[in-house]
Design a protein around this motif. Structure first.
Motif: not given
Length: 166
Positions: A60-68
């Protein structure tokens, strides 16, 4: 974190730099003996084992970083005015690299394989099986020039009978 025998965990596999599903076999002073999904076992240090929930949180943290990162990349692209030449291919490539297209690609209302979407009724209907249709199907699937096992058996029996008569 303390794990007990039988706990589902993820073990770090350094050769592929991946966390893979595993189960704790035994707890040692120096680490854990874990069984991988393929049945093999390894002795690993404590920092090579993590809870499955930790893996989900990391994803989830990696997905948030990708979205940012995708939003930052989009913010750096100037707004298009009518008549501006925009490199759409570059924008789509950036969106694809950021993973922005993954959800869109997988979402289609009634998402089914094309054969099921267009031929579902025909494929699901089974023709009635009669002894004649079964035999016709066997004939259709058998390459020309080959005989059935029954015909081969009869041919062998006839040859044996002829040999005995001599």
């Amino acid at each position: 974190m303390a794990f007990a025998e039988g706990d589902a965990v993820e073990g770090y596999w350094p050769d592929d730099d991946e966390w893979l599903a595993a189960t704790v076999v035994s707890v040692k002073k120096t680490g854990f003996k874990i069984a991988w999904e393929d049945g093999s076992q390894s002795m690993v240090p404590p920092d090579y084992v993590r809870a499955v929930a930790a893996a989900e949180a990391e994803a989830e943290a990696e997905a948030e970083v990708e979205v940012e990162q995708a939003f930052e990349a989009a913010a750096s692209v100037p707004a298009a005015a009518p008549g501006d030449d925009i490199d759409i291919a570059a924008l789509l490539a950036a969106a694809e690299a950021a993973g922005a297209c993954d959800d869109a690609d997988s979402f289609v209302a009634g998402n089914k394989p094309p054969s099921e979407m267009h031929w579902a009724k025909v494929l699901k209907e089974k023709p009635p099986q009669t002894p004649e249709s079964i035999e016709e199907e066997k004939k259709r699937c058998r390459p020309l020039g080959l005989m059935t096992s029954q015909q081969a058996k009869e041919m062998c029996l006839q040859a044996t009978k002829k040999a005995r008569r001599r």
